[in-house]
Scaffold this motif. Structure first.
Motif, PDB file in Angstrom:
ATOM      1  N   UNK A 134      -1.946  -3.064   9.815  1.00 58.55           N
ATOM      2  CA  UNK A 134      -0.824  -2.295  10.356  1.00 58.55           C
ATOM      3  C   UNK A 134       0.254  -2.176   9.283  1.00 58.55           C
ATOM      4  N   UNK A 135       0.798  -0.976   9.143  1.00 61.55           N
ATOM      5  CA  UNK A 135       1.691  -0.700   8.019  1.00 61.55           C
ATOM      6  C   UNK A 135       3.130  -0.483   8.476  1.00 61.55           C
ATOM      7  N   UNK A 136       4.052  -0.910   7.600  1.00 58.93           N
ATOM      8  CA  UNK A 136       5.479  -0.720   7.818  1.00 58.93           C
ATOM      9  C   UNK A 136       6.164  -0.456   6.495  1.00 58.93           C
TER      10      UNK A 136
ATOM     11  N   UNK B   9       0.854  -1.196   0.000  1.00 61.40           N
ATOM     12  CA  UNK B   9       0.000   0.000   0.000  1.00 61.40           C
ATOM     13  C   UNK B   9       0.886   1.241   0.000  1.00 61.40           C
ATOM     14  N   UNK B  10       1.724   1.367  -1.006  1.00 64.80           N
ATOM     15  CA  UNK B  10       2.749   2.411  -1.037  1.00 64.80           C
ATOM     16  C   UNK B  10       2.145   3.756  -1.420  1.00 64.80           C
ATOM     17  N   UNK B  11       2.011   4.641  -0.424  1.00 66.46           N
ATOM     18  CA  UNK B  11       1.447   5.973  -0.629  1.00 66.46           C
ATOM     19  C   UNK B  11       2.544   7.018  -0.478  1.00 66.46           C
ATOM     20  N   UNK B  12       2.504   8.049  -1.340  1.00 67.65           N
ATOM     21  CA  UNK B  12       3.478   9.136  -1.305  1.00 67.65           C
ATOM     22  C   UNK B  12       2.795  10.427  -0.863  1.00 67.65           C
TER      23      UNK B  12
ATOM     24  N   UNK C 253       7.055  -0.921  -5.416  1.00 68.19           N
ATOM     25  CA  UNK C 253       8.179  -0.160  -4.884  1.00 68.19           C
ATOM     26  C   UNK C 253       8.319   1.188  -5.595  1.00 68.19           C
ATOM     27  N   UNK C 254       8.781   2.188  -4.839  1.00 67.06           N
ATOM     28  CA  UNK C 254       9.064   3.494  -5.423  1.00 67.06           C
ATOM     29  C   UNK C 254      10.358   3.424  -6.224  1.00 67.06           C
ATOM     30  N   UNK C 255      10.653   4.502  -6.959  1.00 67.25           N
ATOM     31  CA  UNK C 255      11.931   4.572  -7.667  1.00 67.25           C
ATOM     32  C   UNK C 255      13.099   4.520  -6.694  1.00 67.25           C
ATOM     33  N   UNK C 256      12.864   4.963  -5.475  1.00 69.74           N
ATOM     34  CA  UNK C 256      13.903   4.945  -4.451  1.00 69.74           C
ATOM     35  C   UNK C 256      14.091   3.551  -3.860  1.00 69.74           C
ATOM     36  N   UNK C 257      13.174   2.619  -4.199  1.00 71.44           N
ATOM     37  CA  UNK C 257      13.311   1.247  -3.718  1.00 71.44           C
ATOM     38  C   UNK C 257      12.649   0.985  -2.391  1.00 71.44           C
ATOM     39  N   UNK C 258      11.593   1.737  -2.052  1.00 70.71           N
ATOM     40  CA  UNK C 258      10.873   1.555  -0.795  1.00 70.71           C
ATOM     41  C   UNK C 258       9.435   1.147  -1.077  1.00 70.71           C
ATOM     42  N   UNK C 259       8.860   0.384  -0.159  1.00 72.20           N
ATOM     43  CA  UNK C 259       7.461  -0.017  -0.292  1.00 72.20           C
ATOM     44  C   UNK C 259       6.821  -0.059   1.086  1.00 72.20           C
ATOM     45  N   UNK C 260       5.546   0.320   1.132  1.00 71.20           N
ATOM     46  CA  UNK C 260       4.769   0.199   2.366  1.00 71.20           C
ATOM     47  C   UNK C 260       4.042  -1.137   2.317  1.00 71.20           C
ATOM     48  N   UNK C 261       4.226  -1.930   3.361  1.00 70.05           N
ATOM     49  CA  UNK C 261       3.589  -3.247   3.437  1.00 70.05           C
ATOM     50  C   UNK C 261       2.549  -3.234   4.544  1.00 70.05           C
TER      51      UNK C 261
ATOM     52  N   UNK D  51      15.001  -5.611   3.580  1.00 69.00           N
ATOM     53  CA  UNK D  51      15.250  -5.120   4.937  1.00 69.00           C
ATOM     54  C   UNK D  51      14.020  -4.388   5.461  1.00 69.00           C
ATOM     55  N   UNK D  52      13.616  -4.718   6.678  1.00 65.89           N
ATOM     56  CA  UNK D  52      12.485  -4.041   7.315  1.00 65.89           C
ATOM     57  C   UNK D  52      13.005  -2.761   7.961  1.00 65.89           C
ATOM     58  N   UNK D  53      12.576  -1.615   7.442  1.00 64.78           N
ATOM     59  CA  UNK D  53      13.009  -0.323   7.978  1.00 64.78           C
ATOM     60  C   UNK D  53      12.068   0.132   9.082  1.00 64.78           C
ATOM     61  N   UNK D  54      10.773  -0.019   8.843  1.00 61.03           N
ATOM     62  CA  UNK D  54       9.756   0.316   9.846  1.00 61.03           C
ATOM     63  C   UNK D  54       8.885  -0.923  10.040  1.00 61.03           C
ATOM     64  N   UNK D  55       8.882  -1.517  11.207  1.00 58.54           N
ATOM     65  CA  UNK D  55       8.022  -2.691  11.433  1.00 58.54           C
ATOM     66  C   UNK D  55       6.554  -2.334  11.209  1.00 58.54           C
ATOM     67  N   UNK D  56       5.759  -3.264  10.700  1.00 51.41           N
ATOM     68  CA  UNK D  56       4.340  -2.983  10.443  1.00 51.41           C
ATOM     69  C   UNK D  56       3.551  -2.854  11.739  1.00 51.41           C
ATOM     70  N   UNK D  57       3.508  -1.619  12.260  1.00 48.58           N
ATOM     71  CA  UNK D  57       2.851  -1.375  13.547  1.00 48.58           C
ATOM     72  C   UNK D  57       2.004  -0.116  13.539  1.00 48.58           C
ATOM     73  N   UNK D  58       1.883   0.560  12.384  1.00 47.42           N
ATOM     74  CA  UNK D  58       1.223   1.863  12.346  1.00 47.42           C
ATOM     75  C   UNK D  58      -0.084   1.790  11.547  1.00 47.42           C
ATOM     76  N   UNK D  59      -1.162   2.366  12.074  1.00 47.02           N
ATOM     77  CA  UNK D  59      -2.430   2.377  11.331  1.00 47.02           C
ATOM     78  C   UNK D  59      -2.349   3.128  10.006  1.00 47.02           C
ATOM     79  N   UNK D  60      -1.498   4.151   9.934  1.00 46.00           N
ATOM     80  CA  UNK D  60      -1.350   4.927   8.695  1.00 46.00           C
ATOM     81  C   UNK D  60       0.116   5.261   8.503  1.00 46.00           C
ATOM     82  N   UNK D  61       0.572   5.220   7.241  1.00 49.61           N
ATOM     83  CA  UNK D  61       1.981   5.493   6.947  1.00 49.61           C
ATOM     84  C   UNK D  61       2.091   5.999   5.512  1.00 49.61           C
ATOM     85  N   UNK D  62       2.883   7.056   5.323  1.00 51.37           N
ATOM     86  CA  UNK D  62       3.087   7.666   4.003  1.00 51.37           C
ATOM     87  C   UNK D  62       4.571   7.959   3.842  1.00 51.37           C
ATOM     88  N   UNK D  63       5.101   7.729   2.628  1.00 49.81           N
ATOM     89  CA  UNK D  63       6.520   7.974   2.371  1.00 49.81           C
ATOM     90  C   UNK D  63       6.736   9.438   1.999  1.00 49.81           C
ATOM     91  N   UNK D  64       7.578  10.104   2.777  1.00 51.20           N
ATOM     92  CA  UNK D  64       8.012  11.480   2.516  1.00 51.20           C
ATOM     93  C   UNK D  64       9.421  11.410   1.924  1.00 51.20           C
TER      94      UNK D  64
END
Length: 595
Positions: A524-526, A499-502, A511-519, A533-546
């Motif tokens: 729960x999102x991470x 659910x990769x949102x920008x 995945x974004x061009x930067x190589x990141x994805x929201x799972x 590599x898990x950068x943010x564990x899936x523990x957040x109700x909402x998450x957006x890539x800045x």
């Protein structure tokens, strides 16, 4: 969180916290002389033979290159140090104010520093520099310096103390009011900085470090007018950056190379690189600086409407007050208006595809007469006859088509030549991307990946798939994960979905061009990278890539932010994402890219 530590975290994990000291002009730099009488905004020259010309107009001084870290380069240091140059008189020479009293003038850039303007269609465009634009008298080999009485002792050429990247990051440039290019107050000083960059470069073996140092050395060589050296370093830096696969590093190398090409007069390639580098996934400050430089390239070409569009876009991207950018933009707009008064606005702005010199493949066209699909070229002329019941757009130079008499798909190239026949039996097909396409013989699952010769590259049958993007594709087999182009599972198939949102409102399919994805795991999102590599564990109700952080929401209307390591950056107390983004902008207010 407005502390220095927070600024460093927002700028990048490798960047030390910036100091609160303002950047200064290089010590020992001469101040511009007061303006003499002017006519039409330029110094009025004396007509009497032997009479010295009036003092030149003051040269505007605005901050340009900030820290090499932050938005400019994630690995470069961002801590400010003392500016380049030694204290006046510490090398035995007279201080600058003494030199001024001795009669040594401070000269602005002149036509002597620029190659003659070309004739014909290119007339009016700025030309490549033969030497740095200098705030010093121009003395050619074998000619005496008429202004020196007596000549001052030469200053030492040793680089100032401190890391050369930090010195560059705190350098405050002056810009010529007509060419909009950096003015060099002491070429020997910059050459010494370049030598120090070379010393750092020699032992470096990794692509990240070599890309950063080579591209910074290209910046210094460009400003010195050594455009051949700058071009060589810029191209090599881009090759190293591309080897890392990191979006921001590649974009910075592209922009620095584009700036060199602009000064060489290779405007088409410079504009293409500026446009290609300016991804919406980059930090706004870096994007604003790229627009500013792209505007200067358009200015050099006499494309004044397009230049103004870039300058306006640069200001729009900087949502917080940026005095340096405002000052540089005002200087640029004044220069544009002066040129417009002389020559008019120039050509109408180009489209993005025109700037990118993008190839336009044939586009699907339906024939009402025969009730079939074909393809038309960019001029609207029929390129491939209408003989298909269904077609897909061309991607990667090929397109899937289906004839009326069969349910399976064929692959054709842009001339209509058959590459994969209907006998291959594919009922489900996906567009080609990165040289591969997903196909299925039952149309509902068991997806495999083939190349354009119908060679099976990934034979594992997946339940669902997404197109490849920079070498990685999202796949589902039980759960969602990702594979690389060899079929190796790089992200385990254990997630509920991608659910990769920008922050610009877009959703990315994988995945974004930067190589990141929201799972997602049970709502729960991470965040994972394309290496798994898990950068943010899936523990957040909402998450957006800045571009420099991750925005996280509580699900009850409170928002905060994590840095790119997944560590807390801004407390989850803000009522909206926009408020958090404004806070990040404030944290990054004193980080500036060096392009």
């Amino acid at each position: 969180m407005g502390s220095d530590a927070a600024r460093a975290a927002a700028a990048g994990s490798d960047a030390p916290a910036p100091t609160d000291e303002p950047a200064h002009a290089p010590s020992g730099a001469p101040e511009p002389a007061p303006a003499g009488p002017t006519v039409g905004g330029t110094p009025e020259a004396s007509s009497a033979p032997g009479t010295p010309p009036a003092d030149p107009a003051p040269v505007p001084q605005v901050g340009s290159a900030g820290r090499a870290g932050g938005d400019g380069d994630a690995d470069a240091p961002s801590e400010q140090t003392d500016p380049p140059g030694s204290a006046p008189g510490d090398d035995g020479s007279a201080p600058d104010d003494d030199r001024a009293r001795a009669g040594t003038p401070v000269a602005e850039a002149s036509p002597d520093t620029v190659l003659p303007a070309p004739e014909g269609a290119a007339a009016g465009a700025a030309t490549a520099l033969a030497a740095p634009t200098m705030l010093a008298p121009i003395v050619r080999p074998g000619e005496p310096n008429p202004a020196a009485e007596p000549p001052a002792e030469p200053r030492g050429t040793e680089a100032p103390a401190g890391d050369p990247e930090q010195v560059l990051s705190s350098y405050r440039w002056r810009f010529h009011h007509e060419t909009l290019r950096e003015l060099v107050e002491d070429p020997d000083e910059l050459r010494a900085i370049r030598d120090r960059l070379t010393e750092k470069l020699e032992p470096a073996t990794d692509n990240r470090t070599r890309a950063r140092l080579l591209s910074l050395r290209a910046v210094v060589s460009r400003i010195l007018g050594d455009l051949g050296k700058a071009l060589s370093d810029g191209k090599l830096a881009l090759a190293h950056a591309e080897a890392t696969g990191e979006l921001r590093r590649i974009a910075i190398a592209q922009a620095r190379l584009a700036h060199v090409l602009q000064w060489r007069g290779d405007f088409a390639e410079a504009d293409r690189l500026f446009e290609e580098a300016n991804s919406s996934e980059l930090p706004d400050r870096l994007r604003a600086t790229m627009h500013e430089h792209a505007g200067r390239s358009c200015y050099d070409q006499g494309r004044y409407i397009e230049a103004c569009n870039h300058f306006e876009r640069a200001l729009e991207l900087r949502k917080v007050e940026d005095p340096d950018l405002i000052a540089r933009t005002e200087l640029a707009l004044d220069a544009v208006l002066t040129k417009v008064a002389q020559k008019g606005w120039g050509p109408y702005p180009r489209s993005r595809d025109e700037v990118l010199q993008a190839h336009r493949p044939p586009a699907p066209r339906f024939s009402e007469r025969v009730q079939r699909w074909g393809y038309a070229d960019a001029d609207g002329e029929l390129a491939i006859a209408p003989s298909y019941a269904d077609v897909q757009p061309f991607r990667d130079g090929v397109a899937w088509v289906r004839r009326p008499e069969t349910e399976t798909w064929e692959l054709i190239d842009e001339t209509g030549e058959l590459l994969v026949g209907a006998s291959a039996g594919y009922l489900g097909v996906g567009s080609f991307s990165d040289g591969l396409a997903w196909v299925s013989r039952n149309g509902a699952g068991s997806w495999i990946a083939i190349d354009k010769t119908n060679t099976v590259v990934i034979s594992e049958g997946f339940d669902d798939v997404r197109p490849f993007r920079r070498g990685v594709a999202a796949v589902r087999k039980g759960g969602w994960g990702a594979v690389d182009k060899s079929g190796r599972l790089v992200v385990p198939t254990r997630y509920s979905g991608f659910t990769t949102a920008l922050t610009d409102g877009r959703y990315v399919d994988g995945f974004t061009d930067e190589g990141l994805a929201i799972v997602d795991v049970s709502g729960r999102k991470g965040v994972v990278d394309r290496g798994g590599r898990v950068i943010v564990p899936p523990a957040h109700p909402a998450l957006v890539i800045h571009p420099v952080a991750f925005l996280v929401g509580s699900g009850a209307g409170q928002w905060g932010a994590l840095d790119r390591r997944g560590e807390p950056l801004i407390d989850m107390v803000h009522p909206s994402r926009a408020d958090v983004m404004d806070e990040i902008d404030r944290l990054l207010a004193d980080t500036k890219p060096v392009l």
